[in-house]
Design a protein around this motif. Structure first.
Motif, PDB file in Angstrom:
ATOM      1  N   PRO A  19       0.805  -1.220   0.000  1.00 15.16           N
ATOM      2  CA  PRO A  19       0.000   0.000   0.000  1.00 15.16           C
ATOM      3  C   PRO A  19       0.833   1.262   0.000  1.00 15.16           C
ATOM      4  N   ALA A  20       2.155   1.116   0.126  1.00 15.73           N
ATOM      5  CA  ALA A  20       3.012   2.289   0.277  1.00 15.73           C
ATOM      6  C   ALA A  20       3.681   2.664  -1.049  1.00 15.73           C
ATOM      7  N   LEU A  21       3.887   3.944  -1.226  1.00 14.55           N
ATOM      8  CA  LEU A  21       4.733   4.477  -2.288  1.00 14.55           C
ATOM      9  C   LEU A  21       5.954   5.074  -1.608  1.00 14.55           C
ATOM     10  N   THR A  22       7.123   4.677  -2.060  1.00 10.74           N
ATOM     11  CA  THR A  22       8.355   5.164  -1.451  1.00 10.74           C
ATOM     12  C   THR A  22       9.074   6.092  -2.416  1.00 10.74           C
ATOM     13  N   LEU A  23       9.420   7.274  -1.925  1.00  6.53           N
ATOM     14  CA  LEU A  23      10.234   8.208  -2.695  1.00  6.53           C
ATOM     15  C   LEU A  23      11.689   7.984  -2.324  1.00  6.53           C
ATOM     16  N   ASN A  24      12.499   7.563  -3.295  1.00  9.89           N
ATOM     17  CA  ASN A  24      13.942   7.460  -3.095  1.00  9.89           C
ATOM     18  C   ASN A  24      14.558   8.782  -3.533  1.00  9.89           C
ATOM     19  N   ILE A  25      15.059   9.552  -2.588  1.00 11.40           N
ATOM     20  CA  ILE A  25      15.528  10.920  -2.849  1.00 11.40           C
ATOM     21  C   ILE A  25      17.040  10.987  -2.676  1.00 11.40           C
ATOM     22  N   VAL A  26      17.720  11.555  -3.677  1.00  9.79           N
ATOM     23  CA  VAL A  26      19.172  11.717  -3.636  1.00  9.79           C
ATOM     24  C   VAL A  26      19.504  13.184  -3.889  1.00  9.79           C
ATOM     25  N   LEU A  27      20.311  13.773  -2.994  1.00  7.35           N
ATOM     26  CA  LEU A  27      20.763  15.149  -3.178  1.00  7.35           C
ATOM     27  C   LEU A  27      22.064  15.154  -3.965  1.00  7.35           C
ATOM     28  N   LEU A  28      22.455  16.323  -4.434  1.00  8.91           N
ATOM     29  CA  LEU A  28      23.668  16.433  -5.243  1.00  8.91           C
ATOM     30  C   LEU A  28      24.908  15.961  -4.496  1.00  8.91           C
ATOM     31  N   ASP A  29      24.919  16.164  -3.173  1.00  8.97           N
ATOM     32  CA  ASP A  29      26.096  15.771  -2.403  1.00  8.97           C
ATOM     33  C   ASP A  29      26.102  14.290  -2.048  1.00  8.97           C
ATOM     34  N   GLY A  30      25.129  13.534  -2.618  1.00 12.40           N
ATOM     35  CA  GLY A  30      25.077  12.094  -2.371  1.00 12.40           C
ATOM     36  C   GLY A  30      24.229  11.702  -1.181  1.00 12.40           C
ATOM     37  N   PHE A  31      23.735  12.670  -0.425  1.00 16.88           N
ATOM     38  CA  PHE A  31      22.892  12.357   0.732  1.00 16.88           C
ATOM     39  C   PHE A  31      21.593  11.718   0.258  1.00 16.88           C
ATOM     40  N   ARG A  32      21.237  10.584   0.862  1.00 18.77           N
ATOM     41  CA  ARG A  32      20.060   9.826   0.445  1.00 18.77           C
ATOM     42  C   ARG A  32      19.059   9.717   1.581  1.00 18.77           C
ATOM     43  N   MET A  33      17.778   9.707   1.212  1.00 23.11           N
ATOM     44  CA  MET A  33      16.753   9.389   2.190  1.00 23.11           C
ATOM     45  C   MET A  33      15.537   8.820   1.464  1.00 23.11           C
ATOM     46  N   ASP A  34      14.836   7.930   2.151  1.00 23.05           N
ATOM     47  CA  ASP A  34      13.621   7.319   1.624  1.00 23.05           C
ATOM     48  C   ASP A  34      12.428   7.841   2.415  1.00 23.05           C
TER      49      ASP A  34
END
Length: 381
Positions: free
Chosen positions: A168-183
């Motif tokens: 039921p979930a949609l996950t946003l995989n987010i990456v910043l220019l400096d390589g920092f990642r968060m879901d």
């Protein structure tokens, strides 16, 4: 001390849970406790910088028939039998395409979520939410399977966003220019009032006085996989209240360490919520606050023993309705395998921890993390 936990023999062998399974805070465990605290801070908890990063990102979003499940009926209209038969043959209603600022959009959306009996259904809500997300992302340029988002208030700040669908979930995989990642997990929920809508057999006890709302979540029902009108109950605020009793102190790190061990062992069936449920159960059944004055090592090993025992019984009961076993959808062999792995960890730690505190690190950390342990930690241990 352990209250209502089952004390029957494990179905997969082994001994039952006993008071003595809580390791005493002996001075000989001082090194192990110091090591575990360092592991928690270095490899498990988010750093202060990461916390600031996460917080900064979210602060720039503008304001804008089974235990543990319920059905929600909207309105009082009762369809007759002929209408039921005729509407069953019709294709399911689709969520409206009009933008939400159109007149009557809310009513149109709600009607699209109801079946012919006017019960709220899951699939149209998930479909609508997914379409809204993709429409929003479609306003940004795309590179491969990612969308490129810009922050107008911070020129040069750029995000690469992917969308992953899981249940039921949609996950946003987010990456910043400096390589920092968060879901970021996006799960649609509907908020209702406990006093008006919650079935009486759910016992919220003292928590409903402070938090008089709960949520329903479009999570599949393992007992009734085709029942689109069964919604999973969720008591986020009440659970926060349970954990807040001691959560700011010793039990939150214990829960995080359990999750880190789970990840290192690669046992996905031990969902984070199952581990959280066990921690809440132990918290809620303590009659003596001195239990929480035990060391981090003692409480962590104790929770491992509790986890092993419940896997041996083949059950982790839902905190708010113990008639629902969170493990009931898993095959017996999968639970047996999980039990065996946790049992081996528990036995190894209990056998060696006094002479070799690094036994904790070998189980909690992956190979790369273990090799990266600072020399002073290794020598101290």
């Amino acid at each position: 001390m352990l209250g209502g936990w089952p004390r029957s023999p494990d179905i997969f062998g082994g001994s039952s849970l006993a008071e003595s399974d809580l390791m005493p805070s002996r001075s000989s465990l001082g090194r192990a406790n110091a090591l575990l605290e360092r592991i928690n801070k270095r490899y498990v908890s988010l750093s202060d910088d990461d916390m600031k990063k996460y917080g900064a990102e979210f602060r720039t979003v503008e304001p804008c028939e089974s235990p543990a499940f319920v059905k929600v009926k909207v309105g009082t209209r009762q369809p007759n039998f002929r209408k039921q038969k005729s509407q069953k043959k019709k294709p399911p209603k689709q969520p409206p395409k009009e933008p939400p600022n159109q007149p009557n959009f809310g009513k149109m959306l709600l009607e699209s979520l109801l079946d012919y009996r006017r019960y709220l259904t899951q699939s149209p809500l998930r479909t609508w939410m997914e379409s809204v997300l993709h429409q929003a992302l479609g306003c940004f340029p795309q590179e491969g399977d990612s969308w490129v988002l810009y922050d107008e208030k911070q020129p040069g700040r750029q995000y690469m966003v992917k969308v992953k669908k899981s249940g039921p979930a949609l996950t946003l995989n987010i990456v910043l220019l400096d390589g920092f990642r968060m879901d970021v997990d996006l799960v649609p929920v509907i908020e209702l009032r406990c006093s008006e809508h919650l079935p009486s057999h759910f016992k919220l006890q003292q928590y409903s006085d402070r938090h008089n709302t709960f949520f329903i979540v479009p999570k599949p029902n393992k007992r009734l996989p085709k029942a689109d009108d069964c919604w999973r109950l969720a008591f986020h605020e009440q659970e926060r209240a349970v954990l807040a009793t001691y959560g700011a102190g010793i039990m939150k790190p214990v829960c995080r360490l359990l999750k880190k061990l789970r990840d290192t062992l690669d046992i996905p069936m031990l969902a984070s919520y199952y581990l959280k449920t066990l921690v809440m159960k132990v918290i809620s059944e303590q009659e003596d606050d001195r239990f929480f004055r035990n060391s981090l090592v003692s409480l962590f090993v104790h929770m491992l023993v509790v986890l092993k025992h419940q896997l041996g019984l083949g059950s982790i009961n839902y905190f708010w309705d113990e008639n629902y076993n969170l493990l009931e959808g898993y095959h017996r062999e999968a639970v047996r395998h999980c039990y065996g792995r946790i049992k081996n960890v528990v036995e190894d730690i209990q056998k060696n921890i006094e002479m070799d505190p690094l036994v904790l690190a070998r189980h909690i950390l992956n190979d790369e993390e273990f090799r990266s342990l600072p020399l002073d930690i290794v020598e101290y241990a």
